[in-house]
Design an enzyme around this catalytic site. Structure first.
Site, PDB file in Angstrom:
ATOM      1  N   ARG A 127      -1.761 -44.688  71.935  1.00 16.45           N
ATOM      2  CA  ARG A 127      -2.865 -44.833  71.158  1.00 16.45           C
ATOM      3  C   ARG A 127      -4.080 -44.830  72.279  1.00 16.45           C
ATOM      4  O   ARG A 127      -3.962 -45.686  73.139  1.00 16.45           O
ATOM      5  CB  ARG A 127      -2.743 -46.142  70.578  1.00 16.45           C
ATOM      6  CG  ARG A 127      -3.859 -46.858  70.051  1.00 16.45           C
ATOM      7  CD  ARG A 127      -3.737 -47.995  69.060  1.00 16.45           C
ATOM      8  NE  ARG A 127      -3.198 -47.586  67.775  1.00 16.45           N
ATOM      9  CZ  ARG A 127      -3.238 -48.493  66.758  1.00 16.45           C
ATOM     10  NH1 ARG A 127      -3.654 -49.667  66.899  1.00 16.45           N
ATOM     11  NH2 ARG A 127      -2.679 -48.084  65.739  1.00 16.45           N
ATOM     12  N   HIS A 135      -4.656 -40.477  62.692  1.00 17.72           N
ATOM     13  CA  HIS A 135      -3.770 -41.407  62.842  1.00 17.72           C
ATOM     14  C   HIS A 135      -2.630 -40.819  61.945  1.00 17.72           C
ATOM     15  O   HIS A 135      -2.200 -41.480  60.802  1.00 17.72           O
ATOM     16  CB  HIS A 135      -4.237 -42.853  62.106  1.00 17.72           C
ATOM     17  CG  HIS A 135      -3.561 -43.945  62.514  1.00 17.72           C
ATOM     18  ND1 HIS A 135      -2.416 -44.029  63.267  1.00 17.72           N
ATOM     19  CD2 HIS A 135      -3.582 -45.150  62.223  1.00 17.72           C
ATOM     20  CE1 HIS A 135      -2.087 -45.104  63.397  1.00 17.72           C
ATOM     21  NE2 HIS A 135      -2.525 -45.971  62.585  1.00 17.72           N
ATOM     22  N   GLN A 155       0.319 -43.318  60.260  1.00 22.25           N
ATOM     23  CA  GLN A 155      -0.218 -43.942  58.984  1.00 22.25           C
ATOM     24  C   GLN A 155      -0.063 -43.210  57.855  1.00 22.25           C
ATOM     25  O   GLN A 155       0.348 -43.765  56.831  1.00 22.25           O
ATOM     26  CB  GLN A 155      -1.644 -44.316  59.159  1.00 22.25           C
ATOM     27  CG  GLN A 155      -2.148 -45.318  58.290  1.00 22.25           C
ATOM     28  CD  GLN A 155      -1.535 -46.796  58.455  1.00 22.25           C
ATOM     29  OE1 GLN A 155      -1.331 -47.345  59.537  1.00 22.25           O
ATOM     30  NE2 GLN A 155      -1.018 -46.914  57.268  1.00 22.25           N
ATOM     31  N   ASP A 163     -10.747 -48.268  54.663  1.00 17.26           N
ATOM     32  CA  ASP A 163     -10.518 -48.836  56.094  1.00 17.26           C
ATOM     33  C   ASP A 163     -11.591 -49.450  56.813  1.00 17.26           C
ATOM     34  O   ASP A 163     -12.592 -49.593  55.879  1.00 17.26           O
ATOM     35  CB  ASP A 163     -10.026 -47.406  56.909  1.00 17.26           C
ATOM     36  CG  ASP A 163      -9.506 -47.999  58.073  1.00 17.26           C
ATOM     37  OD1 ASP A 163      -9.207 -49.020  58.454  1.00 17.26           O
ATOM     38  OD2 ASP A 163      -9.534 -46.809  59.294  1.00 17.26           O
ATOM     39  N   CYS A 183      -4.862 -49.203  55.579  1.00 19.19           N
ATOM     40  CA  CYS A 183      -3.674 -49.129  56.689  1.00 19.19           C
ATOM     41  C   CYS A 183      -3.737 -50.621  57.471  1.00 19.19           C
ATOM     42  O   CYS A 183      -2.636 -50.728  57.878  1.00 19.19           O
ATOM     43  CB  CYS A 183      -4.425 -48.236  57.756  1.00 19.19           C
ATOM     44  SG  CYS A 183      -5.791 -48.225  58.282  1.00 19.19           S
ATOM     45  N   ARG A 233       5.656 -48.072  57.867  1.00 18.87           N
ATOM     46  CA  ARG A 233       5.594 -47.555  59.245  1.00 18.87           C
ATOM     47  C   ARG A 233       6.745 -47.389  59.925  1.00 18.87           C
ATOM     48  O   ARG A 233       7.129 -46.465  60.867  1.00 18.87           O
ATOM     49  CB  ARG A 233       4.315 -48.485  60.040  1.00 18.87           C
ATOM     50  CG  ARG A 233       3.062 -48.442  59.380  1.00 18.87           C
ATOM     51  CD  ARG A 233       2.488 -47.074  59.630  1.00 18.87           C
ATOM     52  NE  ARG A 233       2.389 -46.748  60.959  1.00 18.87           N
ATOM     53  CZ  ARG A 233       1.389 -47.064  61.983  1.00 18.87           C
ATOM     54  NH1 ARG A 233       0.489 -48.011  61.580  1.00 18.87           N
ATOM     55  NH2 ARG A 233       1.396 -46.688  63.301  1.00 18.87           N
TER      56      ARG A 233
HETATM   57  N1  NVA Z   1      -9.740 -46.668  61.703  1.00 19.13           N
HETATM   58  C1  NVA Z   1      -9.342 -47.955  62.248  1.00 19.13           C
HETATM   59  C2  NVA Z   1      -7.585 -47.874  62.084  1.00 19.13           C
HETATM   60  C3  NVA Z   1      -7.085 -49.146  62.750  1.00 19.13           C
HETATM   61  C4  NVA Z   1      -5.483 -49.125  62.490  1.00 19.13           C
HETATM   62  C5  NVA Z   1      -9.311 -47.781  63.860  1.00 19.13           C
HETATM   63  O1  NVA Z   1      -9.300 -46.743  64.367  1.00 19.13           O
HETATM   64  O2  NVA Z   1      -9.817 -48.728  64.554  1.00 19.13           O
HETATM   65  N1   CP Z   2      -2.386 -49.659  60.883  1.00 19.83           N
HETATM   66  C1   CP Z   2      -2.207 -49.709  62.283  1.00 19.83           C
HETATM   67  O1   CP Z   2      -2.255 -48.829  62.721  1.00 19.83           O
HETATM   68  O2   CP Z   2      -2.244 -50.995  62.537  1.00 19.83           O
HETATM   69  P1   CP Z   2      -2.313 -51.549  64.120  1.00 19.83           P
HETATM   70  O3   CP Z   2      -3.814 -51.373  64.653  1.00 19.83           O
HETATM   71  O4   CP Z   2      -2.051 -52.869  63.913  1.00 19.83           O
HETATM   72  O5   CP Z   2      -1.305 -51.008  64.871  1.00 19.83           O
END
Ligand code: NVA
Ligand code: CP
Length: 307
Positions: free
Chosen positions: A106, A133, A136, A222, A262, A290
């Site tokens: 990540r 992502h 997801q 989101d 998500c 997930r």
């Molecule tokens: N769009 C959000 C998703 C978190 C799971 C982010 O990138 O922070």
């Molecule tokens: N939806 C998702 O990826 O959640 P986290 O940021 O908690 O991993």
């Protein structure tokens, strides 16, 4: 000659057939798990998880999933490893991939994960970048199929920021042949190049979020401010104020429409509490899936298709 590993860096690294196969395996793996049936195809395999951003679901689902498949999972972050101290990503990839069987990352720019993958001996999975992502959206579509059947020909309404999750929905629409109605505030529209789309046939942009929801089979949103964009938070709150998924928007959608997010969610910002906590919401199934879908994904990337 060694065969290069197969990665999941963005959703369109998979074909439509791969996704169908993954969903078939997800169903089997989930069913076994629910029956407490031991299934250890990844015994003695190790997953390394690298986090440059926070996570609850992604960390838990990968770590628990690897353990449930008989393997081990190691968590690393940039705060207390050399990754945060300027070691080149290519060097980190060389070393890390000699000590494990699969890596989940990540991070920020997509380019970082691509550079890592180019120097990795083992499969690399995108656990979220600024651009995409994919895990997801695999879980989201699996959840839709569980609740409502095939997504082909359906309409998904995306309300809010055209972010990493939105880009991945757009790739999914091309792969699985459905439509996405996107509504963003002015200045936050979809950038087809950033989403890495082959065309513009599978999505339509709507200035009015209510119109985007009209007859949709799935409504989703989101956070207004994704990780890495915190400096824009005040500006975004003002710009996105009319893009909260609320009861009138859900009323515009098809009567059997489901709501997804998500997570983590902010009630009173991108979604009204009555929607996320209401009868059309499937967010808890979505979060749970997930786990199941990523177990199928790790099995697929490490063992290939199990005939
Ligand atoms: N769009 C959000 C998703 C978190 C799971 C982010 O990138 O922070
Ligand atoms: N939806 C998702 O990826 O959640 P986290 O940021 O908690 O991993």
């Amino acid at each position: 000659m060694t065969i290069p590993p197969r990665h999941l860096l963005q959703l369109n690294d998979l074909t439509r057939e791969d996704i169908a196969y993954l969903f078939e395996r997800t169903r089997i793996i989930k069913d076994r798990y629910k029956r407490y049936e031991r299934y250890h195809p990844l015994a003695d395999r190790t997953l390394v998880m690298i986090f440059e951003k926070a996570s609850t679901r992604t960390r838990l689902s990968f770590e628990a999933g690897m353990q449930q498949l008989g393997g081990a999972a190691i968590y690393m972050n940039t705060r207390d490893s050399q990754l945060g101290r300027g070691e080149p990503v290519e060097d980190a990839a060389q070393v890390i991939s000699r000590m494990c069987d699969i890596v989940m990352i990540r991070t920020f720019e997509q380019e970082i994960i691509e550079r890592f993958a180019a120097h990795s001996r083992v499969p690399v999975i995108n656990g979220l970048t600024n651009e995409y992502h994919p895990c997801q959206i695999l879980a989201d579509i699996f959840t839709y199929v569980e609740h409502r059947g095939s997504i082909e020909g359906r309409t998904v309404a995306w309300i809010g920021d055209s972010n990493n999750v939105c880009n991945t929905w757009l790739q999914a629409a091309e792969l699985l042949d459905f439509k996405v109605h996107v509504s963003t505030p002015p200045g936050y529209e979809v950038e087809p190049e950033r989403a890495n789309l082959t065309g513009t046939d599978h999505f339509e942009q709507f200035p009015d979020p209510h119109e985007a929801c009209r007859t949709a089979h799935l409504v989703t949103t989101d956070v207004w401010t994704s990780m890495g964009f915190e400096a824009e938070d005040a500006e975004r709150r003002a710009a996105f104020a009319d893009w909260q998924v609320d009861t009138p928007m859900m009323k515009m959608a098809a009567s059997e429409a489901v709501f997804m997010h998500c997570l983590p969610a902010h009630r009173g910002e991108e979604v009204e509490a009555a929607v996320i906590d209401g009868p059309q919401s499937v967010v808890w199934d979505e979060a749970e899936n997930r786990l199941h879908v990523q177990k199928a994904l790790m099995e697929f990337l490490l063992l290939g298709r199990i005939e």
